[in-house]
Design a protein around this motif. Structure first.
Motif, PDB file in Angstrom:
ATOM      1  N   GLY A  67     -10.211   0.687 -10.078  1.00 38.12           N
ATOM      2  CA  GLY A  67     -10.834  -0.468  -9.441  1.00 38.12           C
ATOM      3  C   GLY A  67     -10.107  -0.906  -8.183  1.00 38.12           C
ATOM      4  N   LEU A  68      -8.785  -0.880  -8.224  1.00 39.58           N
ATOM      5  CA  LEU A  68      -7.979  -1.290  -7.079  1.00 39.58           C
ATOM      6  C   LEU A  68      -8.083  -0.299  -5.927  1.00 39.58           C
ATOM      7  CD1 LEU A  68      -5.919  -3.360  -5.988  1.00 39.58           C
ATOM      8  CD2 LEU A  68      -4.133  -1.920  -6.977  1.00 39.58           C
TER       9      LEU A  68
ATOM     10  N   CYS B 141      -0.934  -4.040  -3.742  1.00 42.05           N
ATOM     11  CA  CYS B 141      -0.533  -5.256  -4.453  1.00 42.05           C
ATOM     12  C   CYS B 141       0.926  -5.132  -4.867  1.00 42.05           C
ATOM     13  CB  CYS B 141      -1.429  -5.528  -5.662  1.00 42.05           C
ATOM     14  SG  CYS B 141      -1.265  -4.391  -7.036  1.00 42.05           S
ATOM     15  N   ALA B 142       1.609  -6.271  -4.869  1.00 45.19           N
ATOM     16  CA  ALA B 142       3.033  -6.270  -5.177  1.00 45.19           C
ATOM     17  C   ALA B 142       3.302  -6.018  -6.650  1.00 45.19           C
ATOM     18  CB  ALA B 142       3.654  -7.590  -4.749  1.00 45.19           C
ATOM     19  N   ASP B 143       2.393  -6.443  -7.500  1.00 46.18           N
ATOM     20  CA  ASP B 143       2.621  -6.346  -8.939  1.00 46.18           C
ATOM     21  C   ASP B 143       1.320  -6.031  -9.645  1.00 46.18           C
ATOM     22  OD1 ASP B 143       3.514  -6.518 -11.545  1.00 46.18           O
ATOM     23  OD2 ASP B 143       4.120  -8.624 -11.414  1.00 46.18           O
TER      24      ASP B 143
ATOM     25  N   GLU C 232       1.144   4.989  -6.211  1.00 43.70           N
ATOM     26  CA  GLU C 232       1.670   4.745  -4.868  1.00 43.70           C
ATOM     27  C   GLU C 232       0.676   3.957  -4.021  1.00 43.70           C
ATOM     28  OE1 GLU C 232       2.563   8.669  -3.414  1.00 43.70           O
ATOM     29  OE2 GLU C 232       4.500   8.744  -4.450  1.00 43.70           O
ATOM     30  N   ILE C 233      -0.591   4.353  -4.075  1.00 44.82           N
ATOM     31  CA  ILE C 233      -1.611   3.648  -3.301  1.00 44.82           C
ATOM     32  C   ILE C 233      -1.753   2.219  -3.818  1.00 44.82           C
ATOM     33  CG2 ILE C 233      -4.058   3.564  -2.673  1.00 44.82           C
ATOM     34  CD1 ILE C 233      -4.020   6.683  -2.861  1.00 44.82           C
ATOM     35  N   ALA C 234      -1.752   2.072  -5.144  1.00 43.42           N
ATOM     36  CA  ALA C 234      -1.862   0.734  -5.738  1.00 43.42           C
ATOM     37  C   ALA C 234      -0.699  -0.145  -5.292  1.00 43.42           C
ATOM     38  CB  ALA C 234      -1.913   0.829  -7.261  1.00 43.42           C
TER      39      ALA C 234
ATOM     40  N   SER D 238       2.407  14.780  -4.854  1.00 45.93           N
ATOM     41  CA  SER D 238       1.335  15.746  -5.059  1.00 45.93           C
ATOM     42  C   SER D 238       0.670  15.530  -6.416  1.00 45.93           C
ATOM     43  CB  SER D 238       1.882  17.171  -4.964  1.00 45.93           C
ATOM     44  OG  SER D 238       2.850  17.380  -5.977  1.00 45.93           O
ATOM     45  N   ASP D 239       1.316  14.743  -7.293  1.00 44.22           N
ATOM     46  CA  ASP D 239       0.737  14.445  -8.598  1.00 44.22           C
ATOM     47  C   ASP D 239      -0.287  13.322  -8.427  1.00 44.22           C
ATOM     48  OD1 ASP D 239       0.916  12.500 -11.146  1.00 44.22           O
ATOM     49  OD2 ASP D 239       1.161  14.594 -11.769  1.00 44.22           O
ATOM     50  N   PRO D 240      -1.539  13.563  -8.829  1.00 43.22           N
ATOM     51  CA  PRO D 240      -2.592  12.564  -8.607  1.00 43.22           C
ATOM     52  C   PRO D 240      -2.331  11.221  -9.289  1.00 43.22           C
ATOM     53  CG  PRO D 240      -3.545  14.685  -9.187  1.00 43.22           C
ATOM     54  CD  PRO D 240      -2.062  14.794  -9.392  1.00 43.22           C
ATOM     55  N   ILE D 241      -1.723  11.228 -10.455  1.00 37.97           N
ATOM     56  CA  ILE D 241      -1.449   9.961 -11.137  1.00 37.97           C
ATOM     57  C   ILE D 241      -0.378   9.189 -10.391  1.00 37.97           C
ATOM     58  CG2 ILE D 241      -0.550   8.932 -13.261  1.00 37.97           C
ATOM     59  CD1 ILE D 241      -2.076  11.164 -14.772  1.00 37.97           C
TER      60      ILE D 241
END
Length: 99
Positions: free
Chosen positions: A70-71, A19-21, A13-15, A5-8
């Motif tokens: 950006g990602l 991408c793996a790293d 999590e989405i990032a 629930s924390d936006p950061i």
């Protein structure tokens, strides 16, 4: 993937799903915006590194935020942006507060 629930946290999590790293992307952006930092990471223990690390770290959080934005593209939400906008001044205040 659990959704925070924390936006950061959610932005990370989405990032992570894209991408793996994140590290190479962050350093790429860092070196693009601050080319002078490239040499700082080659010579550990130098006085310049030690003296500059706090200021660089504060700038680094902005670099991380911009890389995530950006990602994530269209999935970058207003609440993520607002959370980062609240976090960055808090970091600056903490870092510049007397010990």
């Amino acid at each position: 993937m659990s959704t925070s629930s924390d936006p950061i946290e959610r932005s990370f999590e989405i990032a992570a799903s894209r991408c793996a790293d994140l590290t190479p992307l962050v350093y790429q952006r860092l070196f693009e915006q601050h080319p002078e930092t490239r040499t700082m990471f080659r010579a550990q223990g130098r006085a310049l590194v030690m003296e500059s690390m706090l200021a660089l770290t504060i700038a680094f959080f902005t670099i991380i935020r911009d890389t995530l934005r950006g990602l994530l593209g269209d999935e970058w939400s207003a609440d993520m942006a607002q959370a980062w906008d609240r976090l960055l001044p808090d970091i600056d205040t903490f870092a510049t507060a007397p010990a």
